[in-house]
Design a protein around this motif. Structure first.
Motif, PDB file in Angstrom:
ATOM      1  N   HIS B  15      -8.446  72.622  69.615  1.00 56.27           N
ATOM      2  CA  HIS B  15      -8.064  71.340  70.215  1.00 56.27           C
ATOM      3  C   HIS B  15      -8.462  70.165  69.317  1.00 56.27           C
ATOM      4  N   LYS B  19      -6.049  67.343  67.391  1.00 60.15           N
ATOM      5  CA  LYS B  19      -6.240  65.900  67.537  1.00 60.15           C
ATOM      6  C   LYS B  19      -6.436  65.243  66.172  1.00 60.15           C
ATOM      7  N   ASP B  74     -13.841  68.119  82.514  1.00 61.52           N
ATOM      8  CA  ASP B  74     -12.649  68.036  81.651  1.00 61.52           C
ATOM      9  C   ASP B  74     -13.078  67.619  80.240  1.00 61.52           C
ATOM     10  N   ASN B  76     -10.731  67.237  77.760  1.00 64.71           N
ATOM     11  CA  ASN B  76      -9.597  66.637  77.061  1.00 64.71           C
ATOM     12  C   ASN B  76      -9.783  65.164  76.726  1.00 64.71           C
ATOM     13  N   LEU B  79     -11.396  64.312  73.397  1.00 61.95           N
ATOM     14  CA  LEU B  79     -10.823  64.786  72.130  1.00 61.95           C
ATOM     15  C   LEU B  79     -10.769  63.729  71.017  1.00 61.95           C
TER      16      LEU B  79
END
Lengths: 342, 342
Positions: B15, B19, B74, B76, B79
């Motif tokens: 991930h 990014k 979370d 995300n 990121l």
């Protein structure tokens, strides 16, 4: 005009200097790391005794302060930004001096020349961060949302500086460079920082997007004109006023605008390119190149380019704050950048 | 434990890589500037063809993501920060490799070795800015006020990196370095970035100052323990697992913690200092230094220091989010940093 501009720069740079000093001094002492910064800024000599050497003209920070003052009537709230802009300019000079192998800066040995390349790289890096920290200290004067926008403009400018420096180094290894590529290079290497200076000064003073855009574009265009004027002085400047040797940029085989123009348009362009292929140029070569440039009309072309950008720059400020003192000063500096002979 | 940690790092680094890629790709192409970045990150080879070389373990970015996930459920939204932390780590590696004259990094030639020092300095500078731009792209997920706080933590970390690097270079030229000075050096050079990783991960997830402080302090203390473990492996590590030559840090005359301890406490400290004054060490010298360190109890001292910092680190997370999967993973990584044998 020159006297007037000198006194404007002197008046404002005192405040920027104080702010820069406050920010550098706010860090805990770590060996001589910050002393090396102070050396580069002219505040210390190479034995770390206090000194008062030249720290540069502070054009950029002064243009930031004047932009803020023209709009809001007060330059004080822009001081953290002025300090940050001056520090980022000096960060780029410390690294450029290593990258270009320059041994002198403002009549003194460059930082890498005194303390070696490793410490000079690291001191430059640290000055880069201190510049960001300076900008972040606007926290006390602008809203968080505005500060985030300013940080974005600031970092976008620094990456353009790096892109411009990449192109400048790349051009030295290439035979063919177009005028468009040259404009792209100086947009990053020179104009981006002046654009950010007037732009951030405006962002601190107002949220009016049109006003901000006019100050930004003024800075960008005048920055381009400033660099083109530099190219003119590098070839046709009078050594007595520039302090550099005659035809200096030809001597160093710089691919500056007058040369690129002649390489594209001159009847003798092949001869010119052949001369540029030589490892070192003789005095005769330098004279010959000078004559080719003159015959090609490089001076007239370059001057008209500088004037075109200057006029475009000035037109962006037209009608804004008539009669305002800081606005007059900003105009004076703008004209000086293009009309100076040193 | 190692397998488990490897699979955690693999899971999250995909991930972060995506990014980072997105951010680097968002810039307009400028010659090979961004390609050189991609080379350093393992995404391109030196002919600018796509490759899949190692870009590092991504410990720091993963610790950032896990901290955010442990608190908020979370990862995300963290990121952009994970990408920024990994990029700033790599910026510091590019410049450190120049400053230390290292020719190899992750089994490939270093950036300066391939493209020369000037382009490598500038590419590092550009990566530094890209890291800041990554952090600023948190704009879409956190409030402006929080983002300003994060930018301050981030820049404070980068200046500490520079301060640590200054001290590290300075120590190489000095005879006497105390254990306290050593801790100050690794606080900047190693621990600051891990502290910022867990700290910023927490700041994205919560505004609870106590929680944030616990994650930050965990990162800082585990960062110190991580570096001390590195010092142990540099002397007592098994070449078969570390991939470096035996007694590597002695060979390079590194003033690491086991050596500094013996220089302060060993009965043979004068002999040790004399050996360290030699330009290069023979195999006999290396063995002799190894014996002096062993006799001085340097291994036991250093191990107990690493354990002390690890215990202090772990205690900061005690009682937080029991049963949480990301919390378990963060614990695993924390233990791995100190118990690893490579």
């Amino acid at each position: 005009m020159v006297d007037q501009v000198t006194s404007i720069l002197k008046e404002y740079s005192v405040h920027t200097d104080n702010k820069m000093n406050e920010i550098v001094e706010s860090r805990k002492r770590v060996g001589h790391l910050y002393d090396m910064m102070k050396y580069h800024l002219g505040w210390m000599d190479e034995n770390f005794n206090l000194s008062r050497a030249s720290g540069g003209k502070q054009l950029r920070s002064t243009m930031c302060l004047l932009s803020c003052e023209a709009i809001s009537g007060d330059f004080n709230k822009a001081l953290p930004a002025a300090a940050g802009l001056e520090l980022i300019h000096n960060f780029s000079l410390i690294h450029d001096d290593i990258e270009d192998g320059d041994e002198k800066r403002r009549h003194r040995d460059t930082l890498w020349k005194v303390w070696g390349v490793p410490q000079a790289i690291n001191t430059g890096d640290a000055m880069d961060v201190i510049a960001n920290i300076a900008i972040l200290s606007l926290e006390d004067t602008v809203k968080p949302k505005v500060l985030v926008s300013i940080m974005k403009v600031f970092n976008d400018m620094v990456i353009r500086l790096c892109e411009g420096q990449y192109l400048d180094m790349d051009f030295q290894t290439r035979e063919e460079v177009t005028v468009d590529e040259y404009i792209e290079m100086i947009s990053g290497k020179t104009a981006a920082l002046i654009e950010a200076s007037t732009g951030i000064g405006a962002m601190i003073a107002t949220e009016d997007a049109d006003i901000i855009d006019r100050f930004k574009t003024f800075g960008f265009k005048i920055g381009i004109a400033f660099q083109i004027q530099d190219d003119i002085l590098g070839i046709w400047g009078d050594p007595a006023t520039t302090g550099k040797s005659a035809k200096n940029d030809i001597r160093n085989k710089k691919k500056s605008l007058p040369v690129l123009y002649a390489m594209q348009t001159s009847a003798e362009k092949e001869e010119l390119k052949n001369l540029y292929r030589k490892e070192t140029l003789t005095e005769d070569d330098i004279s010959r190149i000078y004559d080719i440039l003159t015959a090609a009309g490089s001076l007239e072309y370059t001057q008209s380019m500088a004037n075109r950008y200057k006029d475009e720059a000035m037109s962006r400020l037209e009608g804004l704050y008539p009669g305002s003192e800081p606005m007059k000063k900003l105009h004076e500096i703008g004209k000086f950048l293009v009309e100076r002979d040193y």
